[in-house]
Design an enzyme around this catalytic site. Sequence first.
Site, PDB file in Angstrom:
ATOM      1  CB  ALA A 274     -51.405 -48.703  16.795  1.00 39.60           C
ATOM      2  CG  ASP A 275     -52.767 -51.983  12.502  1.00 39.24           C
ATOM      3  OD1 ASP A 275     -51.911 -53.136  12.781  1.00 39.24           O
ATOM      4  OD2 ASP A 275     -53.573 -52.105  12.871  1.00 39.24           O
ATOM      5  CG  LEU A 276     -52.747 -46.690   9.219  1.00 37.49           C
ATOM      6  CD1 LEU A 276     -53.569 -45.562   8.894  1.00 37.49           C
ATOM      7  CD2 LEU A 276     -52.493 -47.426   7.687  1.00 37.49           C
TER       8      LEU A 276
END
Length: 340
Positions: A274-276
Amino acid sequence: LNLVGSRWSNPYRRSVARVSCRRPENTAGKVAMRFGSPTAGSRITGTQRAPPAGDLERHHGLRRGAALSAFRSILRAGATERCSAAPPPQRRTVILDQGMPDPPVPAPRPLDGVRVVDLSRVVSGPFCTQSLGDMGADIIKIEEPTRGDESRAFGPPFLGGESPYYLSVNRSKRSCTLNLKSDEGKAILWRLLKDADVLVENFRPGAMARLGFDYEAVAARHPRLVYCSISGFGDSGPDAVRPGYDLIVQGESGLMDLTGEADRPPTRIGIPIADLTAGMMAAQGIALALLARHTTGRGQHVKIAMLDAVASLLTYNAGNYFASGESPTRRGNDHPSVFK
């Protein structure tokens, strides 16, 4: 002096030559020299007068070193001793620097000349700005005084006192600390923004406004600046103030429900997907906003929500649901849409 070398195609490789030293066959200041390239099938032989030592490099294209020492030894031996039969040569290997050319000037990168002020931390924002830095942008990372980016403490392991977690998403950057709650820190940030093209932040919605650096305030002073905000669930709606943790977003997006074996519980993907994904989409949005600025002359507010970014990865799983009304389930390594 017998030099047997190979023709080299890589201009940055140092070639190895075999040098054999023997007493000269004449003493009139001449020396038998043979140059050859076995790979090219050509050989030049002959007797020529030895050039002055100072001209050796220019005359033969050789640099001073082991070859020069061997050459001088031959001249000294030839001036003092005549030999009727040369003994078998004693060969030794030396490295000859064949005058390596200067390295080529690197081609300009797409974002050369673009300056980014990076107020983000942990993963999503730093991954975005690291990608911009890889494309040539000048990244100035602003960190909290005393502790810096909180991911500096993520570990073990640690490498030289630094967290590999932090290092993995913060290359190609310059860093400083600023207290954005102080008047002095705010004044410094305004000075940095004067020469910046992009600002990236991933605070919770509303935090930048409380500091006096929301998009409206910044755009009023610097209309050409591209302002990027990364959040967990967007800047409006009931979930806007919730923190965007990767594990939570993976679960709420449905990604975990699709991951794992059919008879086992949902599983988190092994990377902070999700962050990436949010960071990659933020970098793409910033690049597009910079491109649009060439036409409009103005910057834009790029908004990225982690939940939106990950939900877009559902692709055919979401399409199958809308087509059939059946929610997709975990299938392990099976791929029934492709392999029956």
